[in-house]
Design a protein around this motif. Sequence first.
Motif, PDB file in Angstrom:
ATOM      1  N   THR A 400       5.513   7.044   1.458  1.00 15.21           N
ATOM      2  CA  THR A 400       4.628   7.487   0.395  1.00 15.21           C
ATOM      3  C   THR A 400       5.580   8.857  -0.232  1.00 15.21           C
ATOM      4  OG1 THR A 400       2.645   6.746   0.766  1.00 15.21           O
ATOM      5  CG2 THR A 400       2.766   8.441  -0.833  1.00 15.21           C
ATOM      6  N   THR A 403       8.421   6.918  -2.385  1.00 14.14           N
ATOM      7  CA  THR A 403       7.893   6.171  -3.233  1.00 14.14           C
ATOM      8  C   THR A 403       7.083   6.354  -4.280  1.00 14.14           C
ATOM      9  OG1 THR A 403       6.020   5.055  -1.867  1.00 14.14           O
ATOM     10  CG2 THR A 403       8.080   4.142  -1.656  1.00 14.14           C
ATOM     11  N   PHE A 404       5.879   7.562  -3.860  1.00 13.96           N
ATOM     12  CA  PHE A 404       5.146   8.083  -4.735  1.00 13.96           C
ATOM     13  C   PHE A 404       5.786   9.005  -5.919  1.00 13.96           C
ATOM     14  CE2 PHE A 404       2.209  11.507  -6.507  1.00 13.96           C
ATOM     15  CZ  PHE A 404       0.939  10.415  -6.653  1.00 13.96           C
ATOM     16  N   HIS A 562       8.243  -3.309  -4.094  1.00 14.85           N
ATOM     17  CA  HIS A 562       7.524  -2.431  -3.249  1.00 14.85           C
ATOM     18  C   HIS A 562       6.529  -3.128  -2.571  1.00 14.85           C
ATOM     19  CE1 HIS A 562       4.466   1.315  -3.778  1.00 14.85           C
ATOM     20  NE2 HIS A 562       5.280   1.390  -2.824  1.00 14.85           N
ATOM     21  N   HIS A 781      -0.233   2.869  -5.326  1.00 10.06           N
ATOM     22  CA  HIS A 781      -0.034   2.960  -3.959  1.00 10.06           C
ATOM     23  C   HIS A 781      -1.346   2.222  -3.267  1.00 10.06           C
ATOM     24  CE1 HIS A 781       3.466   5.253  -4.709  1.00 10.06           C
ATOM     25  NE2 HIS A 781       3.790   5.063  -3.584  1.00 10.06           N
ATOM     26  N   GLN A 786      -0.966  -0.597  -0.662  1.00 15.20           N
ATOM     27  CA  GLN A 786      -1.358  -0.535   0.842  1.00 15.20           C
ATOM     28  C   GLN A 786      -2.153  -1.368   1.373  1.00 15.20           C
ATOM     29  OE1 GLN A 786      -1.610   4.385   0.766  1.00 15.20           O
ATOM     30  NE2 GLN A 786      -3.418   3.189   0.917  1.00 15.20           N
TER      31      GLN A 786
END
Length: 814
Positions: A400, A403-404, A562, A781, A786
């Motif tokens: 994260t 990617t976040f 992703h 996410h 997740q």
Amino acid sequence: MGSLFRSETMCLAQLFLQSGTAYECLSALGEKGLVQFRDLNQNVSSFQRKFVGEVKRCEELERILAYLVQEINRADIPLPEGETSPPAPPLKQVLEMQEQLQKLEVELREVTKNKEKLRKNLLELIEYTHMLRVTKTFVKRNVEFEPTYEEFPPLENDSLLDYSCMQRLGAKLGFVSGLINQGKVEAFEKMLWRVCKGYTIVTYAELDEPLEDPETGEVIKWYVFLISFWGEQIGHKVKKICDCYHCHVYPYPNTAEERKEIQEGLNTRIQDLYTVLHKTEDYLRQVLCKAAESVYSHVIQVKKMKAIYHMLNMCSFDVTNKCLIAEVWCPEADLHELRRALEEGSRESGATIPSFMNTIPTKETPPTLIRTNKFTEGFQNIVDAYGVGSYREVNPALFTIITFPFLFAVMFGDFGHGFVMFLFALLLVLNENHPRLNQSQEIMRMFFNGRYILLLMGLFSVYTGLIYNDCFSKSVNLFGSGWSVSAMYSSSHTPAEQKKMGLWNDSVVRHNRVLQLDPSIPGVFQGPYPLGIDPIWNLATNRLTFLNSFKMKMSVILGIIHMTFGVILGIFNHLHFRKKFNIYLVSVPELLFMLCIFGYLIFMIVYKWLVYSAETSRVAPSILIEFINMFLFPASETNGLYSGQSGYTLVRKDSEEEVSLLGSQDIEEGNNQIEDGYREMMCEEFNFGEILMTQVIHSIEYCLGCISNTASYLRLWALSLAHAQLSDVLWTMLVRVGLRVDTTYGVLLLLPVIALFAVLTIFILLIMEGLSAFLHAIRLHWVEFQNKFYVGAGTKFVPFSFRLLSSKFSDDVA
């Protein structure tokens, strides 16, 4: 700092604490923050535990300290907050500290009580002084006048309120004087009239300045009143009404000499009260200043002592009642620190028999501990808000971190806006040790806690802004455009050739408002822009169409990558928990489904970008149509991206019948195999039906989820489009208008226009749009990424640590 990929390996330890060393050992454990205690007395009430008396003593000390802090704040004395935290007090000093604090409380309460009495008496005397000054003008009294007999005195010549006149009438006149609140005057007068039936005369006068109420301390406006009445019964009624309306009644002097004596006595008493009150306040301030020097350390020590006794109440005694037994969760990497803390506690207490520990096997699920620092803490909080990770499963926070902010930047891509956000976050990072930032308001503290998230979000937004070539909705020409306009305007060709090739001439340029560049003409398109979108697209009328196509395909590609990465991370979970059958029966089918459908979609997008050029772009098939035809199997042949993509050919005429027969045979054999396996499972008491239904539901949910999740990633395109359009509208409506004004007033108008543009950019594009992109990135996410591998059904490791105790005085007073 441990690994962010998985949580720490935990073990269950059993502590054997000697009764004389338990307090010191837990004090050492609290300073280090190594273990989480388990409650071994869950069936015992909180009031029946061993150390409930010590907990009550700590609560009493907290009450005394809260009173001291309240009095210190009331006296405007600064409270020192030390940087270092004092240790828990030794048991030998606890009784001494308790006696000292109790003695200080008694002294403070007595001095404060005396001060309040003196202050109240002073305010009453001041009110009495104002009352005498104002009522002096109400009634005329002539002390030297001696009355003579007169049977019928002329009443029209004397005032009815004159005291000598009342004497001559033979009536007994009485007076009641005092002060009343301004808001009660009208109701007070009406009540006197109704009860006394007109046998009273009331006179009012407003004081020039507001006075402090002796009872409440509130500064309000007062009215001075003087009530004249006849008869004792009327006087009793008047006094009761005054009590009912909380009037401050004071004795009224009968003569001028008595008034003078009272006034002189009041002045003397007021002067004496001022002197005594100042000395009392000075003494009280000295006592509070001395108490303020040690109140911080006492507050921290009492909190630590109370926390220790709370943990001791979770321990159990052995059969001899000489040893306490505690069970704690501890990271395996900290076992040596745990042993060292027990040794330090035993050494400080001077015990001959040291406390010790040993690990015990257990089948219970340990709590989850993931060590973080100030950089990774914010990203871990984003993951924990969804759910604390199960023990030893893959932690999404590690990925994260990249990617976040990247997905946020895809939706927020603007070089200028990202640079402003980066500067703001960099300012917070460089001043992170400033005490005012740690004690700021809730919204500012939220930005401060996420300063590293904002830093990466701004940095990635700068990158995506360069890719989009957007800086406050304007393009930047850094390397020169790859398109040439002059190649479209050529005079070397004949008019027939110009018309056939679509070239421009003087007539076309003069009579057309919109001109089209054809990349198939040699020299028009000289090559791609080195970084990002070519700046010439900012001038094109079909700019939005081009960017929509680009960003939509980019969103789909990023989303599928992703999600596929999330499925791959699930394989690491299966390997770690030794569930290899889940790899072959769950993860591999999921990957096949994802790659064969949506991975093939990415292949078609990239293949079309690479194979078809400007000359062949008009005959390029639609990717959406080809993707739909994969499932519909159209009867008519279509032009695919490559040969053999669409349609199929039967080997011989009866192949379809053979295929159907073979399929039915396989189904029957499969059913027989399922029945045989079901019988075996029934013999082993294995509920195959429940497992089958669970897997069927999971398969359906995953297949439908892949479709909906892929569509959900289109929010990257939608938010990016919305941000770019809002930025363009803001520029068009403000800055462009200011720049078009003539030079006479342009400079004067441009300054407020730029200021308004900056304010709207910060509040609308940075804060509101940034918050929107932030929430959408969190959703991508939590839901899309997740759920492919992250369960999030664990419990967080909460160590017994004194660092978690609040050291703020505001919490203690509350």
